[in-house]
Design a protein around this motif. Structure first.
Motif, mmCIF file in Angstrom:
data_model
loop_
_atom_site.group_PDB
_atom_site.id
_atom_site.type_symbol
_atom_site.label_atom_id
_atom_site.label_comp_id
_atom_site.label_asym_id
_atom_site.label_seq_id
_atom_site.Cartn_x
_atom_site.Cartn_y
_atom_site.Cartn_z
ATOM 1 N N SER A 47 0.835 -1.205 0.000
ATOM 2 C CA SER A 47 0.000 0.000 0.000
ATOM 3 C C SER A 47 0.867 1.251 0.000
ATOM 4 O O SER A 47 0.656 2.174 -0.798
ATOM 5 C CB SER A 47 -0.921 0.009 1.223
ATOM 6 O OG SER A 47 -1.837 -1.054 1.187
ATOM 7 N N TRP A 50 2.827 1.731 -3.363
ATOM 8 C CA TRP A 50 2.042 2.299 -4.458
ATOM 9 C C TRP A 50 1.660 3.753 -4.200
ATOM 10 O O TRP A 50 1.668 4.577 -5.118
ATOM 11 C CB TRP A 50 0.831 1.428 -4.783
ATOM 12 C CG TRP A 50 1.270 0.234 -5.565
ATOM 13 C CD1 TRP A 50 1.329 -1.070 -5.140
ATOM 14 C CD2 TRP A 50 1.794 0.236 -6.898
ATOM 15 N NE1 TRP A 50 1.858 -1.868 -6.127
ATOM 16 C CE2 TRP A 50 2.146 -1.098 -7.215
ATOM 17 C CE3 TRP A 50 2.008 1.224 -7.848
ATOM 18 C CZ2 TRP A 50 2.686 -1.445 -8.450
ATOM 19 C CZ3 TRP A 50 2.544 0.870 -9.078
ATOM 20 C CH2 TRP A 50 2.889 -0.448 -9.366
ATOM 21 N N ALA A 51 1.376 4.108 -2.966
ATOM 22 C CA ALA A 51 1.075 5.510 -2.651
ATOM 23 C C ALA A 51 2.286 6.388 -2.943
ATOM 24 O O ALA A 51 2.166 7.443 -3.589
ATOM 25 C CB ALA A 51 0.635 5.644 -1.194
ATOM 26 N N LEU A 54 3.134 6.385 -6.898
ATOM 27 C CA LEU A 54 2.215 7.208 -7.696
ATOM 28 C C LEU A 54 2.419 8.687 -7.425
ATOM 29 O O LEU A 54 2.334 9.511 -8.347
ATOM 30 C CB LEU A 54 0.767 6.790 -7.433
ATOM 31 C CG LEU A 54 0.409 5.395 -7.942
ATOM 32 C CD1 LEU A 54 -0.979 4.989 -7.461
ATOM 33 C CD2 LEU A 54 0.497 5.309 -9.458
ATOM 34 N N LEU A 63 -3.692 10.591 -5.114
ATOM 35 C CA LEU A 63 -4.157 9.246 -5.444
ATOM 36 C C LEU A 63 -4.027 8.343 -4.221
ATOM 37 O O LEU A 63 -2.941 8.200 -3.677
ATOM 38 C CB LEU A 63 -3.340 8.685 -6.610
ATOM 39 C CG LEU A 63 -3.362 9.523 -7.888
ATOM 40 C CD1 LEU A 63 -2.308 9.041 -8.868
ATOM 41 C CD2 LEU A 63 -4.749 9.490 -8.512
ATOM 42 N N VAL A 64 -5.139 7.752 -3.817
ATOM 43 C CA VAL A 64 -5.162 6.841 -2.671
ATOM 44 C C VAL A 64 -5.376 5.432 -3.230
ATOM 45 O O VAL A 64 -6.491 5.023 -3.513
ATOM 46 C CB VAL A 64 -6.290 7.211 -1.680
ATOM 47 C CG1 VAL A 64 -6.269 6.276 -0.479
ATOM 48 C CG2 VAL A 64 -6.169 8.674 -1.239
ATOM 49 N N PRO A 65 -4.291 4.672 -3.427
ATOM 50 C CA PRO A 65 -4.408 3.362 -4.067
ATOM 51 C C PRO A 65 -5.041 2.326 -3.142
ATOM 52 O O PRO A 65 -4.810 2.324 -1.934
ATOM 53 C CB PRO A 65 -2.954 2.995 -4.375
ATOM 54 C CG PRO A 65 -2.171 3.703 -3.322
ATOM 55 C CD PRO A 65 -2.914 4.974 -3.038
ATOM 56 N N LYS A 68 -4.750 -3.324 -7.226
ATOM 57 C CA LYS A 68 -3.748 -3.380 -8.296
ATOM 58 C C LYS A 68 -4.100 -4.498 -9.257
ATOM 59 O O LYS A 68 -4.459 -5.592 -8.833
ATOM 60 C CB LYS A 68 -2.377 -3.633 -7.655
ATOM 61 C CG LYS A 68 -1.259 -4.019 -8.583
ATOM 62 C CD LYS A 68 -0.649 -2.833 -9.262
ATOM 63 C CE LYS A 68 0.523 -3.186 -10.147
ATOM 64 N NZ LYS A 68 0.228 -4.035 -11.281
ATOM 65 N N CYS A 77 -7.386 3.766 -7.690
ATOM 66 C CA CYS A 77 -7.136 4.755 -6.643
ATOM 67 C C CYS A 77 -8.392 5.563 -6.371
ATOM 68 O O CYS A 77 -9.128 5.920 -7.306
ATOM 69 C CB CYS A 77 -6.062 5.740 -7.084
ATOM 70 S SG CYS A 77 -4.482 5.000 -7.515
ATOM 71 N N SER A 94 0.429 3.197 -14.047
ATOM 72 C CA SER A 94 1.691 3.670 -13.487
ATOM 73 C C SER A 94 2.833 3.469 -14.477
ATOM 74 O O SER A 94 2.682 2.784 -15.488
ATOM 75 C CB SER A 94 1.990 2.931 -12.173
ATOM 76 O OG SER A 94 2.023 1.541 -12.391
#
Length: 129
Positions: A47, A50-51, A54, A63-65, A68, A77, A94
């Motif tokens: 988590s 990816w945050a 991004l 963007l709040v992922p 995936k 997101c 991405s």
């Protein structure tokens, strides 16, 4: 015992962001299998990865992922700029140049989940052929 889920509680950039109630309820009740997509909440390290990734790639976006795609670089997101409690879901590709990352949008989590459940059903059908 309920498994631990990471919802960015200690992540300073998302202070003030409100996850949709429908998402939080699903996390509490048990996340369904959405393969080829996968949930990020069970994995704090993924988590945060990816945050951070991004934000580095698309610094002008919030963007709040939360999910995936296992077969691509697409990440689902929440629109972190939306504090309504029912944010849009953005499909973000991405590892591309800024301006080319948008792969679509769902008006909210409920609509996104309906779309992903169809994809998962089709995926499982082709996997079993």
């Amino acid at each position: 015992m309920m498994p631990e889920f990471y919802l960015f509680d200690d992540y300073p950039r998302f202070i003030g962001f409100r996850f949709p109630a429908s998402y939080l309820q699903l996390v509490r009740d048990g996340l369904p299998d959405i393969e080829p997509w996968g949930w990020l909440a069970p994995y704090k390290r993924n988590s945060i990865f990816w945050a951070d990734t991004l934000k580095e790639q698309f610094p002008n976006r919030e963007l709040v992922p939360f999910a995936k795609d296992g077969g691509s670089d697409d990440v689902a997101c929440f629109d972190g700029a939306d504090t309504s409690g029912d944010p849009r879901v953005l499909y973000i590709h991405s590892f591309c140049s800024p301006g080319f990352e948008s792969r679509g949008v769902a008006k909210n989590f409920t609509e996104w989940l309906e779309q992903i459940e169809k994809i998962a059903k089709e995926f499982k059908a082709t996997e079993n052929e």
